[in-house]
Scaffold this active site. Structure first.
Site, short mmCIF file in Angstrom:
data_model
loop_
_atom_site.label_atom_id
_atom_site.label_comp_id
_atom_site.label_asym_id
_atom_site.label_seq_id
_atom_site.Cartn_x
_atom_site.Cartn_y
_atom_site.Cartn_z
N ARG A 259 0.84 -1.19 0.00
CA ARG A 259 0.00 0.00 0.00
C ARG A 259 0.88 1.25 0.00
NH1 ARG A 259 -1.73 0.83 4.30
NH2 ARG A 259 -1.22 -1.02 5.51
N HIS B 113 -10.70 -2.49 11.46
CA HIS B 113 -9.59 -3.32 10.94
C HIS B 113 -9.37 -4.45 11.94
CE1 HIS B 113 -5.15 -3.34 9.37
NE2 HIS B 113 -5.91 -4.17 8.71
N ARG C 249 1.99 -12.11 -0.92
CA ARG C 249 0.64 -12.37 -0.41
C ARG C 249 0.02 -13.62 -1.01
NH1 ARG C 249 -1.81 -8.56 3.32
NH2 ARG C 249 -0.23 -6.96 3.59
N GLY D 290 0.23 -20.73 18.47
CA GLY D 290 -0.82 -21.52 19.13
C GLY D 290 -0.88 -21.29 20.63
N ASN E 101 -0.76 -18.65 22.13
CA ASN E 101 -1.58 -17.47 22.45
C ASN E 101 -2.95 -17.89 22.99
OD1 ASN E 101 0.44 -15.72 21.70
ND2 ASN E 101 -0.29 -15.50 19.59
C1 OXD Z 1 -3.20 -4.55 5.16
C2 OXD Z 1 -3.83 -5.73 4.53
O1 OXD Z 1 -2.30 -3.94 4.57
O2 OXD Z 1 -4.72 -6.32 5.14
O3 OXD Z 1 -3.62 -4.22 6.27
O4 OXD Z 1 -3.47 -6.08 3.40
MN MN Z 2 -5.27 -5.33 6.98
#
Ligand code: OXD
Ligand code: MN
Length: 603
Positions: free
Chosen positions: A88, A245, A389, A514, A516
């Site tokens: 981003r 988010h 990703r 795990g 956590n």
């Molecule tokens: C981010 C995503 O950048 O979820 O938060 O891709």
């Molecule tokens: Mn995100």
């Protein structure tokens, strides 16, 4: 292309003659966009399986996707992005509102008229020689009171295919929309993918997004960050609901009771791993179970019947960070990405399989790196991009929550904020009450990651993990959080976690992943009014003996260090919050200033 083909609207209406778009408002808008962008072809997606296969074949033919080993990874493809387009770009992201004040101090602002004019120039003719894909989609389970329809126009086949994974895409959107004009108009062109001409622009008052010059997920899959967070946040502010988010997960305890929690961590801080957590063996045996609803975004509203906060995941897929994902760290994610997955910017193995840093302990002897260059372990470059990703459908998730498609969503008992902090912030504590929780969220700090371009590893304030995604004045957003409390009869408990604190030896104090589950158990107990906590200056905190460490082989000193509060460090922390508070001064809700004063007085 001859001049006649460039003739705007009327001619493009003709060109739409054979094109099925049942909604007249969408049809008129597509005609307008086509007149501006001048594509050679228009292709309206219907969302069928056959169509997906055709698009995949087309993308392979165009060299946009590379088929992977179909025996090992059926339905999986590799995409290599332009190396200048891998994350981003917050500096190119704009909120375009009539007044700059509405966008606030944390957003880049542009005057809408100016922005439409400038981007209009860029979009003009940008799709010559290309196909314009019309991608109708729904964010949220079909029929949900919160579901929103969007239509994305894009000249990227990668985006069109990915939208089919990340959203409920195709004819279902026409059914949801009927004859209404209420849909988000999302216009996207990769243009020439020049970072100098890259703009991700939001027009919250018009329900419009224009994105130019990038094919990267967060910049180009416009249903995700742009619609489901920035525009939806603004809608929620006006209509009394929240777009956050946050991951969403269900926790089943041995007595069969189910507790739903939402958690906000900044980008690339482990939301996907936490949402798919596999409890340690002894927890599984005892009957604990984790189910995923979502790994990135939650839309939440107050249910009038019981006065509780309910949440849906508006997405239908995962756009997860690949490096570090393995059968040790996230076996469920590994299961998800064995099929129907688009990998972006990972390394390619000689047998058509994929690799990335952290997938296996031993790297391959050789592979092709994310840029298409030969790679060997000692070449000094990563094989996969740090922000590579996977794009995979949520239906692949072996622990998908049975209510993931429930139009009404699930009742939320706990909200967790967390950041990536090597120092200062304890493993877990609970806010004294909702408003204190809002303060904890508003002052959340985290070290920056590869999910956005810019310097890595510096602590920045990331309120509610929404800094890059709050599509309006963040002070109004804080007020909205405070105001939401009034709608609720029984509000969720709020917690703060930090899996990333390190000891003096530079090693993580808490094993994470795990394990956590042990922290989550304490959180779930607290949501149910159980579990011990001591009052500290930061909030309610478990003593080391209140967290189940049985079978963990963790020296008591480590958990004590993970939970320790160092007064000098906390003083510095409060001072660094000043930077944010000064930036927002004037409109910052007074409740947050009071809570800061209270913390200082406790210090
Ligand atoms: C981010 C995503 O950048 O979820 O938060 O891709
Ligand atoms: Mn995100």
């Amino acid at each position: 292309m001859n001049d006649a083909a460039r003739l705007p609207v009327a001619r493009d209406m003709d060109r739409l003659a054979g094109v099925e778009i049942p909604n007249p408002h969408v049809r008129a808008w597509v005609a307008e966009c086509a007149a501006m962008c001048q594509p050679d072809r228009i292709h309206v997606l219907n969302g069928s399986a056959a169509e997906r296969q055709e698009l995949l074949q087309q993308a392979v033919a165009e060299g946009v996707l590379l088929p992977l080993n179909q025996q090992k990874l059926p339905g999986c493809y590799l995409h290599r992005s332009n190396p200048n387009d891998v994350a981003r770009t917050e500096q190119c992201t704009f909120i375009c509102t009539p007044s700059e004040r509405l966008a606030g101090q944390t957003n880049n602002w542009m005057d809408p008229k100016q922005c439409y004019a400038m981007l209009g120039q860029l979009f003009s003719g940008s799709m010559r020689g290309r196909t314009l894909y019309v991608v109708p989609f729904v964010m949220g389970p079909l029929g949900s009171p919160l579901a929103k329809v969007g239509v994305e126009i894009t000249d990227s086949i990668y985006v069109a295919i990915s939208m089919g994974v990340m959203t409920r895409m195709g004819d279902c959107a026409w059914k949801e929309l009927q004859g209404s004009d209420e849909f988000t108009r999302c216009l996207h062109s990769v243009g020439d993918c020049n970072p100098e001409r890259r703009y991700i622009c939001h027009f919250p008052l018009d329900n419009v997004i224009w994105s130019f010059g990038s094919g990267y997920g967060g910049n180009a899959l416009l249903g995700k960050k742009c619609l489901a967070l920035r525009l939806a946040g603004w809608m929620g502010y006006q209509q009394g609901w929240m777009a956050e988010h946050m991951l969403l997960m269900g926790v089943t305890s041995p007595d069969g009771a189910k507790t739903y929690v939402a958690a906000a961590f900044p980008s690339a801080c482990g939301k996907t791993n936490f949402a798919m957590l596999i409890p340690p063996e002894k927890y599984l045996k005892a009957g604990w179970k984790i189910n995923t609803l979502g790994d990135d975004i939650a839309w939440m509203y107050v249910n009038k019947h019981d006065g509780r906060l309910y949440a849906i995941n508006p997405e239908a897929g995962y756009f997860g960070v690949v490096p570090g994902t393995s059968y040790q760290t996230n076996p469920n994610a590994m299961a998800i990405i064995q099929r129907d997955t688009i990998y972006t910017n990972v390394a390619l193995l000689p047998d058509g399989d994929v690799w990335w840093e952290g997938k296996t302990e031993t790297p391959p002897a050789a592979c092709i790196d994310w840029t298409g260059q030969p790679w060997t372990p000692n070449c000094g470059r990563p094989a996969a991009h740090p922000n590579s990703r996977f794009t995979a459908p949520m239906r692949n998730n072996p622990v998908l929550d049975p209510q993931a498609d429930d139009p009404n969503g699930v009742p939320i008992s706990g909200i967790i904020f967390g950041g990536r902090r090597t120092k200062t912030i304890p493993l877990v504590f609970q806010a004294f009450n909702w408003i204190h929780g809002v303060y904890l969220g508003a002052t959340l700090g985290s070290e920056t990651t590869a999910a956005a371009t810019g310097q890595l590893g510096v602590v920045r304030r990331d309120p509610m993990a929404m800094l890059p995604f709050c599509g309006y004045n963040i002070n109004y957003y804080f007020t909205h959080w405070i105001r939401m409390r009034k709608q609720m009869k029984d509000c969720p408990r709020i917690f703060h976690v930090n899996w990333f604190r390190k000891g003096d030896d530079g090693k993580f104090l808490w094993p994470g992943f795990g394990e956590n589950m042990r922290v989550l158990k304490w959180i779930v107990d607290r949501c149910k009014g159980q579990g011990y906590a001591a009052e500290t200056l930061l909030g309610w905190m478990p003593r080391p003996e209140d967290i189940d460490l049985d079978g963990l082989n963790l020296p008591l000193g480590r958990i004590e260090a993970a939970q320790s509060i160092d007064l000098e460090e906390i003083k510095t922390e409060v001072l660094t919050q000043t930077e944010l508070f000064m930036k927002l001064a004037g409109e910052l809700p007074k409740e947050l200033i009071f809570l800061r004063e209270l913390l200082i007085s406790r210090l």
